[in-house]
Design a protein around this motif. Structure first.
Motif, short mmCIF file in Angstrom:
data_model
loop_
_atom_site.label_atom_id
_atom_site.label_comp_id
_atom_site.label_asym_id
_atom_site.label_seq_id
_atom_site.Cartn_x
_atom_site.Cartn_y
_atom_site.Cartn_z
N PHE B 324 0.82 -1.20 0.00
CA PHE B 324 0.00 0.00 0.00
C PHE B 324 0.86 1.26 0.00
O PHE B 324 0.58 2.22 -0.70
CB PHE B 324 -0.93 0.01 1.22
N ILE B 325 1.91 1.23 0.82
CA ILE B 325 2.76 2.42 0.93
C ILE B 325 3.36 2.77 -0.43
O ILE B 325 3.30 3.92 -0.88
CB ILE B 325 3.88 2.19 1.99
N ASP B 326 3.92 1.77 -1.12
CA ASP B 326 4.55 2.02 -2.42
C ASP B 326 3.56 2.67 -3.39
O ASP B 326 3.90 3.60 -4.11
CB ASP B 326 5.06 0.71 -3.04
N ALA B 327 2.32 2.17 -3.42
CA ALA B 327 1.34 2.68 -4.38
C ALA B 327 0.84 4.06 -3.96
O ALA B 327 0.79 4.98 -4.78
CB ALA B 327 0.18 1.70 -4.50
N LEU B 328 0.49 4.21 -2.67
CA LEU B 328 -0.08 5.48 -2.22
C LEU B 328 0.91 6.63 -2.37
O LEU B 328 0.53 7.77 -2.61
CB LEU B 328 -0.54 5.35 -0.76
#
Lengths: 407, 366
Positions: B324-328
């Motif tokens: 999630f962190i990478d995408a957000l």
């Protein structure tokens, strides 16, 4: 209260194990040795009768026979030594529950809480030594101190069947006069470098400023300095083997390899042994590394990532691929090794994958089934009870590098 | 060869081509930078997979070429004072470097021994704004797989069709897709560019609307961006059918601020240290307006509430927070739509309107 740590070191372990089941070896010079016809023919462990005649560990069989033509040579049987080692550890658990095996033939015991039961340190040590001899027919040396490092140093001062204390207040008298290469952890190269700086005894080393040593050797320098001053804060950690970061096997080949085809059955044996250990310990890795030592003693290592696995076939395929990438037809190979690392902690396989359907192909499922079937057979009938057809005549005497060996 | 140029310009060019120079190669010449002087000078780095050429303005009083060790040459230029640099080679392959009162002499190698970067003809071309391609790379590169057993996933998939350009990366557990509409009709082309090479392209491109030209051949792809050219091998094979992977269904749809969700998940990962990696971040909904982000590990816990607008079923799903962190982090919008498909189905992050991106993340089983 300060800690009391024992290091129990089994004397001439392999050959002593052999002597427990071969009474005719008693009183005669004898040794465990690899096959004398092959390059692996070196002395793995000699008994004290043979040592008195000049036979040493790692000597070639040829040399040993010259020193002592009547020596009885026994081929190694690692399964048997492992079984004996477990018997020793079981006995030691009777004296302390905090035990850290350092290798097949030695272990640290945290005796701090046990002394009330068994008496003062030296008396407790005598009891351990006596029980090991009476119940198992084996000899040991015991080193006693406040920490693991000094206990290890103490155990090597008097062998066989010695009990030596090396308390911190005794190091000036007992440890500092020793040559610097007697310090556990100092290898030949470090010793040479230290001698070059005029450091000859452990006492010389203790007198040098820690910062200066750190400048010469980095982290190792700090560790050496602390050890020379008798400082070692590491606690005795039970079950250290579970925390292994990698599982590796390597083999020095009886003859140099000149063809890639010859490497494959050997890589298979190595991969099989790595996979078996990984499966036993419930570990799955995603990195496979291959080590190749060439006939000129240069070493190449190469690694690649694979989907999380501990299957013999997956490790083997990655190993072959890496070998082909690293090897040139003109090079002769002397040693091969495979290591599995990058262990995923339990639960990582809960990640749902887009590739799930592709990963669990029929061929893969069969491989897993083959691994499981072979593991079950080996659990019941022993490690040598079954092997893959390609492994016949290949890859005997595979060394384990995730456990330290011992004599 | 005899040239005069600015130390800064030379430094910039060396840093760019150095990225394509092999490290620890078997041939010393591959550890080198090729320097060719003609009207200006051209520096080349090539590790047999990715090649980068960079032009530098210079006064050339004598044409010529030489190969020098990239690390050595780069370190020398880096340490020179900020002034005019004089470079001269001698027939016995040594290089004299003079700057202010500094004088270096280093050994070089013959330019003829340097491997040739494959020629990519300018038959077909795609031309796009540098800032657009740079963003597309930044917004997908993180999802490229490093698992070498599946080579097609070790690169970004670039798909040009009609007026649409798509870039896709998949590592097996997540997918990143960026889509862009362009004015002019594009030739239909698809290729898989190795992650390392496309990463370098991303660094080379400027954050402005000058154009980058892309030329493909059977086995290679070439990017021309002003003074810098990059040629990379292409990964051969059929890419995954990513359109079929992204679900059109939605059990739960919520509108959320990506910044708020990122902050909460980053806070959750403070208690999911590397030793605690087996623990997930948990997304639950106690009521229809609140998304609860929580983590519960051996070292601590986090619980945080985010206001959302939701339609469909309440959720209770575990995820790897990293995904999630990478995408957000690469989503620039203020609000996005997040779709969930139960505790085993994929979660997809999309713009509220339009089709510019889709990030798919698969959950962790309980």
């Amino acid at each position: 209260m300060s800690s009391v740590i024992f290091l129990v070191d089994m004397n001439a372990f392999f050959i002593s194990c052999e002597m427990t089941r071969n009474r005719h070896l008693h009183g005669l010079p004898a040794a465990v040795a690899g096959d004398p016809d092959r390059r692996l023919g070196i002395i793995l462990a000699a008994n004290y009768e043979a040592r008195a005649l000049g036979v040493r560990t790692a000597m070639t069989v040829h040399e040993a026979l010259r020193k002592c033509p009547k020596i009885k040579l026994v081929p190694p049987d690692h399964d048997f030594y492992l079984k004996k080692s477990e018997e020793v550890m079981d006995l030691l658990y009777g004296f302390s529950s905090i035990i850290e095996p350092n290798s097949i033939d030695e272990a640290w015991l945290d005796m701090t809480g046990s002394l009330q039961l068994f008496g003062p340190p030296v008396v407790s040590a005598q009891r351990i030594m006596q029980e090991i001899e009476q119940q198992l027919g084996l000899w040991c040396s015991i080193g006693i101190s406040e920490n693991k490092f000094l206990a290890k140093m103490a155990s090597s001062i008097k062998k066989p069947q010695g009990i030596t204390t090396l308390w911190i207040n005794e190091i000036q008298e007992k440890m500092w006069p020793l040559p610097v290469d007697d310090l556990y952890g100092v290898g030949r190269k470090t010793a040479e470098k230290l001698t070059g700086y005029g450091i000859r005894t452990i006492g010389d080393l203790a007198a040098i400023d820690e910062g200066l040593l750190a400048g010469w050797f980095g982290k190792t320098g700090r560790m050496l300095s602390r050890h020379a001053r008798g400082i070692d804060p590491d606690p005795v950690l039970p079950h250290q083997t579970d925390a292994a970061k990698s599982i590796g096997r390597s083999i020095t080949l009886p003859q140099n390899l000149t063809h890639a085809d010859e490497a494959e059955p050997i890589l298979l044996s190595l991969a099989d042994s790595v996979g078996r250990t990984a499966r036993k310990n419930n570990r799955m890795g995603r990195t496979v590394q291959v080590v190749i030592k060439f006939s000129d003693f240069t070493v190449t290592t190469r690694q690649m990532n694979i989907p999380l696995s501990n299957s013999t076939q997956h490790i083997y395929q990655a190993g072959c691929q890496l070998f082909r990438r690293s090897w040139k037809p003109s090079q002769e190979v002397r040693l091969l090794g495979i290591t599995l690392s990058g262990f995923e902690i339990e639960g990582a396989d809960r990640q749902i994958s887009l590739l799930g359907k592709i990963d669990a192909s029929a061929a893969d499922k069969r491989q897993v089934a083959v691994d499981q079937a072979m593991d079950r057979i080996r659990d019941r009938f022993g490690e040598k009870s079954i092997k893959r057809a390609r492994q016949i005549d290949a890859g005997e005497n595979v060394d384990s590098s995730d456990e330290k060996g011992g004599g | 060869m005899k040239i005069i140029c600015s130390r800064d310009r030379l430094m910039e060019a060396v840093s760019i081509v150095q990225k394509a120079v092999a490290t620890r190669s078997t041939l010393p010449v591959l550890d080198g930078i090729l320097i060719e002087a003609d009207t200006g000078i051209k520096l080349t780095g090539y590790d047999l997979e990715t090649g980068i050429e960079c032009l530098v303005d210079a006064t050339v009083s004598e044409a010529g070429s030489i190969v020098v060790n990239a690390r050595m040459f780069g370190d020398i230029i880096r340490k020179l004072p900020d002034d005019i640099v004089n470079i001269e080679t001698t027939p016995n392959m040594s290089m004299q470097i003079e700057c202010s009162s500094t004088h270096f002499s280093i050994k070089g190698m013959k330019a003829e021994d340097y491997p040739k970067i494959p020629v990519v003809e300018k038959n077909q071309a795609v031309s796009i704004n540098q800032n657009i391609l740079k963003d597309m790379i930044r917004q997908t590169l993180f999802a490229v797989s490093t698992d070498e057993s599946r080579p097609i996933l070790n690169g970004c998939f670039l798909n040009c069709d009609g007026k649409t350009i798509e870039m896709v990366a998949i590592d097996g557990f997540r997918l990143a897709l960026r889509r862009n509409q362009v004015e002019e009709e594009l030739p239909s082309m698809k290729f898989i560019i190795p992650g390392r090479a496309i990463g370098e392209v991303g660094r080379i491109l400027q954050a402005n609307d000058t154009k980058v030209e892309i030329y493909p051949s059977q086995n290679h792809i070439r990017f021309d961006a002003g003074k810098v050219k990059l040629v990379s091998r292409l990964i051969q094979g059929e890419y995954m059918n990513y359109k079929g992977i992204i679900p059109q269904t939605a059990e739960t749809t919520m509108t959320i601020s990506p910044a708020a969700m990122l902050a909460a998940i980053e806070r959750a990962s403070l208690v999911i240290t590397s030793e605690e990696r087996r623990f997930p971040v948990r997304l639950t909904m106690p009521d229809d307006e609140t998304l609860v982000v929580s983590a519960n590990t051996d070292i601590g816990t986090l619980r945080e509430e985010i206001m959302v607008a939701m339609t469909g079923n309440r959720i209770d799903i575990d995820f790897n927070p990293r995904y999630f962190i990478d995408a957000l982090k690469v989503i620039d919008e203020d609000e996005i739509s997040v779709v969930f498909n139960g505790s085993m189905g994929p979660c997809v992050l999309r713009p509220i309107d339009g089709q510019e991106f889709a990030y798919l993340v698969l959950p962790l089983r309980r």
